[in-house]
Design a protein around this motif. Structure first.
Motif, PDB file in Angstrom:
ATOM      1  N   GLN A   1      86.058  29.202  58.270  1.00 45.47           N
ATOM      2  CA  GLN A   1      86.420  29.471  59.657  1.00 45.47           C
ATOM      3  C   GLN A   1      87.852  29.022  59.952  1.00 45.47           C
ATOM      4  N   ILE A   2      88.580  29.879  60.641  1.00 49.19           N
ATOM      5  CA  ILE A   2      89.909  29.507  61.119  1.00 49.19           C
ATOM      6  C   ILE A   2      89.701  28.719  62.419  1.00 49.19           C
ATOM      7  N   ASP A   3      90.201  27.543  62.465  1.00 53.49           N
ATOM      8  CA  ASP A   3      90.004  26.686  63.635  1.00 53.49           C
ATOM      9  C   ASP A   3      90.782  27.255  64.828  1.00 53.49           C
ATOM     10  N   THR A   4      90.070  27.500  65.933  1.00 56.93           N
ATOM     11  CA  THR A   4      90.720  28.152  67.070  1.00 56.93           C
ATOM     12  C   THR A   4      91.188  27.152  68.134  1.00 56.93           C
TER      13      THR A   4
ATOM     14  N   LEU B   1      97.113  32.027  66.094  1.00 52.96           N
ATOM     15  CA  LEU B   1      95.852  32.319  65.398  1.00 52.96           C
ATOM     16  C   LEU B   1      95.982  33.552  64.510  1.00 52.96           C
TER      17      LEU B   1
ATOM     18  N   ILE C   1      86.583  34.021  62.219  1.00 50.81           N
ATOM     19  CA  ILE C   1      87.291  33.480  63.352  1.00 50.81           C
ATOM     20  C   ILE C   1      86.413  33.698  64.583  1.00 50.81           C
TER      21      ILE C   1
ATOM     22  N   ILE D   1      85.438  38.761  62.924  1.00 48.55           N
ATOM     23  CA  ILE D   1      85.858  38.250  64.228  1.00 48.55           C
ATOM     24  C   ILE D   1      84.664  38.412  65.155  1.00 48.55           C
TER      25      ILE D   1
ATOM     26  N   GLU E   1      98.013  32.834  61.514  1.00 46.03           N
ATOM     27  CA  GLU E   1      97.272  32.005  60.567  1.00 46.03           C
ATOM     28  C   GLU E   1      96.256  32.850  59.788  1.00 46.03           C
ATOM     29  N   LEU E   2      95.585  33.757  60.509  1.00 46.05           N
ATOM     30  CA  LEU E   2      94.599  34.617  59.848  1.00 46.05           C
ATOM     31  C   LEU E   2      95.274  35.522  58.816  1.00 46.05           C
TER      32      LEU E   2
ATOM     33  N   THR F   1      86.095  34.135  68.011  1.00 46.95           N
ATOM     34  CA  THR F   1      86.870  34.448  69.207  1.00 46.95           C
ATOM     35  C   THR F   1      86.504  35.848  69.685  1.00 46.95           C
TER      36      THR F   1
END
Lengths: 282, 369
Positions: free
Chosen positions: A247-250, A258, B340, B324, A261-262, B342
């Motif tokens: 997971q990319i930290d949001t 973001l 992600i 996503i 970064e992704l 979001t």
């Protein structure tokens, strides 16, 4: 003209759940529906009848409760319904199913007049094989027209039919002859709302119920498990991937950061992609 | 239910198919065949994918791999023969006839059943395309043998039987199916489910030509015309290197524009999950998943897709899956590589902008230096 539509009662797959421990299908309480692909076949059959006159016979093979889907089809305006039900049919694969259905269609032909067109859906949502339609065509020696998007014309006197059929990369226009078997493509028409008279008629109608013997099937070795060359040996759940997504930290980041970064993470994992994408985008 | 029958019916017989003894008449069925799908001069790539899979099966069985090429006389058919060898066939069975120019069920089913009856393969694989499914169903019925549709895995077990695994119950479970007492064992596989094998230039090997005993005037069905698809994109979706798709999480049909814009920005194809087709937001040929297209891109970006199993089986072959989704517990995060949490509707414009910035010629110059 006489049109036979072969339909199937299926569990509403959107509501199927698998038991987490035993890996068996939890059928209880799952509502059944007419296989959605079959509705396009049924509607097309009703349209042909309305245009050319005649009758639509719906046929299904299944347990006694499959009567529900036949009543629904009568409610849409079908003229007659036949339920093929017998424990000898239990465990049928597509070859055994096409045998039983083709025998029943032959019997329907004897009793109510030979069909000009037999319809099936493109495939079912529970089996997804698309094999029963071609199987029926072969067994009854009907001209096979699969994935039909449009029936362009029918000439009853000349016994000719012209259809547009979906094929790889385009649409094929074919001229063939009656009697034929058509598997109808989805999205080609919209099922009508049945009239009040049809609804009343559906509630009152007697559904023809045939056992194997009553359908004229003599060779029971061609039915059910015994008549099925395929054997299901194992049913199992797909193995879960050992690793979950990274997971990319949001937290506390702008959307712009973001996104950067992704993209960075994508190109770190697939470095060869960046020049390819740049080339494509240019 | 069979109340008309006065006798008590005998209980249905047990699973006859479980008997291991292969009937005498099938004992000389050997070798693995792949139907080479040739339409309008092109071999469908699924045929090469199947040759790759067939090679493994043939090697395990210690038998030969053959391609079955059916087509009109001419360059395209000869080229299909050469390509079958290039993708690993040991020999090719060839039926060349003018009436095999456009696909029609009658002549193709006749040619294929004739070939099988004459040369007796133990395994016959076909692509689960509209053509392959139309043909396989009638060939299997004529031969009265077993046919397993849409396999996702093929293997040979210890006694040499084909173990064909496919999703069942809408993809919520898998099952392994055998055709024990009949030959050939037939299976179809959808495009892109199996990887594309390496192509190698090889000399044309043994070609066994077979004559089709059928004349044009014996064939009832005639092809009046062919209209190619106007949007070439839908044909490319399965074979695209980069795919972007949207799901119900996008909230409304108007937000699909974001998916299309992202696709345009990075030269990708676009698609959607099944519910969007059911809602009529996108045509059925854009659907990705078990009952739609199977994809194997280098990069797959799923926006607002929860990841039901039937979607999963259609995208698992992707090298990199980016998800996503607003729901941190969405099943898609169980099989995506990058996630992600979001709102895709808010995030996609930023992603499009960031990709455009990164991929612009200016930044590419930087990358080169």
């Amino acid at each position: 003209m006489h049109i036979v539509v072969s339909i199937k009662q299926v569990p509403d797959s959107a509501q199927i759940r698998v038991h987490p421990v035993t890996n068996t299908i939890m059928r209880q309480g799952v509502p059944t529906i007419i296989n959605p692909y079959d509705l396009f076949a049924l509607e097309e059959a009703l349209r042909l009848r309305d245009a050319y006159g005649g009758e639509v016979t719906v046929l299904t093979m299944g347990p006694p409760m499959a009567e529900d889907c036949l009543r629904k089809a009568l409610g849409y305006g079908a003229d007659r319904a036949v339920l093929l039900t017998d424990r000898y049919f239990a465990g049928s694969d597509t070859l055994a199913t096409s045998f039983a259905l083709s025998q029943a269609i032959a019997k329907i032909g004897e009793m109510f007049g030979p069909p000009d067109v037999v319809f099936t859906g493109k495939q079912t949502i529970d089996g997804d094989t698309a094999q029963v339609g071609p199987g029926i065509a072969k067994r009854l020696d009907l001209f096979q027209l699969t994935y039909v998007a449009k029936i362009a014309s029918i000439d009853l006197a000349a016994r000719e039919i012209t259809v547009e059929r979906r094929c790889e990369g385009g649409t094929q226009k074919l001229k063939s002859r009656l009697p034929c078997l058509i598997t109808m493509l989805e999205g080609t028409n919209e099922m009508r709302r049945g009239s009040i008279e049809d609804a009343l008629c559906a509630a009152r109608s007697r559904i023809v119920k045939w056992s194997a013997a009553e359908a004229g099937i003599e060779d029971l070795t061609k039915c059910g498990l015994r008549g099925s060359p395929t054997v299901v040996k194992r049913v199992f759940a797909p193995t879960p991937r050992s690793q979950k997504a990274v997971q990319i930290d949001t937290a506390e980041k702008t959307l712009r950061d973001l996104a950067d970064e992704l993209i960075g993470a994508i190109f770190t994992r697939q470095p060869a992609l960046e020049p390819e994408l740049a080339f494509e985008a240019a | 239910m069979s109340s008309a029958n006065p006798e008590t019916p005998r209980p249905p017989a047990g699973r006859a198919g479980m008997k291991k003894e292969l009937p005498e008449r099938f004992r000389d069925y050997r070798h693995v065949w792949v139907f080479i799908e040739l339409e309008r001069g092109q071999v469908h790539p699924v045929s090469f994918e199947l040759l790759g899979e067939g090679r493994k099966l043939a090697d395990k069985l210690g038998v030969q791999l053959a391609g079955a090429v059916l087509g009109p006389p001419g360059e395209a058919t000869q080229n299909a023969v050469a390509e079958a060898f290039a993708y690993g066939a040991d020999l090719v069975y060839l039926v060349e006839a003018p009436l095999l120019a456009d696909y029609r069920n009658e002549p193709f089913a006749k040619a294929m059943t004739d070939l099988v009856d004459t040369y007796k393969p133990e395994i016959l694989l076909l692509g689960a395309t509209t053509l392959g499914r139309d043909l396989a169903g009638s060939v299997a019925t004529t031969l009265l043998t077993g046919l397993t549709a849409d396999c996702t895995e093929l293997d040979v077990d210890a006694d040499g039987s084909l173990a064909a695994t496919r999703p069942t119950f809408g993809g919520s479970l898998l099952c392994t199916i055998y055709t024990l007492n009949y030959r050939p064992q037939m299976a179809t596989v959808r495009p892109r489910v199996m990887p594309m094998p390496q192509r190698a230039d090889r000399a044309i090997g043994r070609v066994i030509a077979h004559k089709l005993s059928l004349a044009e005037d014996e064939i009832v069905t005639k092809v009046l015309g062919f209209l190619p698809d106007s949007q070439s994109g839908t044909a490319n979706l399965a074979y695209a290197d980069v795919v972007v798709a949207g799901g119900l999480g996008l909230g409304g049909a108007e937000n699909l524009q974001l998916v299309k814009s992202l696709a345009r920005a990075i030269g990708a194809e676009f698609g959607c999950s099944r519910p969007l087709v059911q809602k009529g937001w996108m045509p059925a040929d854009r659907q990705i998943g078990q009952t739609g297209k199977t994809i194997r891109p280098k990069l797959y970006i799923a926006a607002g897709i929860s990841g039901a199993i039937q979607h999963r089986v259609g995208v698992e072959g992707a090298d990199l899956i980016v998800a996503i989704n607003t729901d941190p517990n969405a099943p898609i995060f169980d099989f995506a590589h990058l996630g992600i949490v979001t709102d895709a509707v808010r995030f996609l414009p930023a992603l499009i902008e960031a990709f455009t910035r990164r991929l612009s010629p200016h930044s590419r110059d930087k990358l080169a230096s």
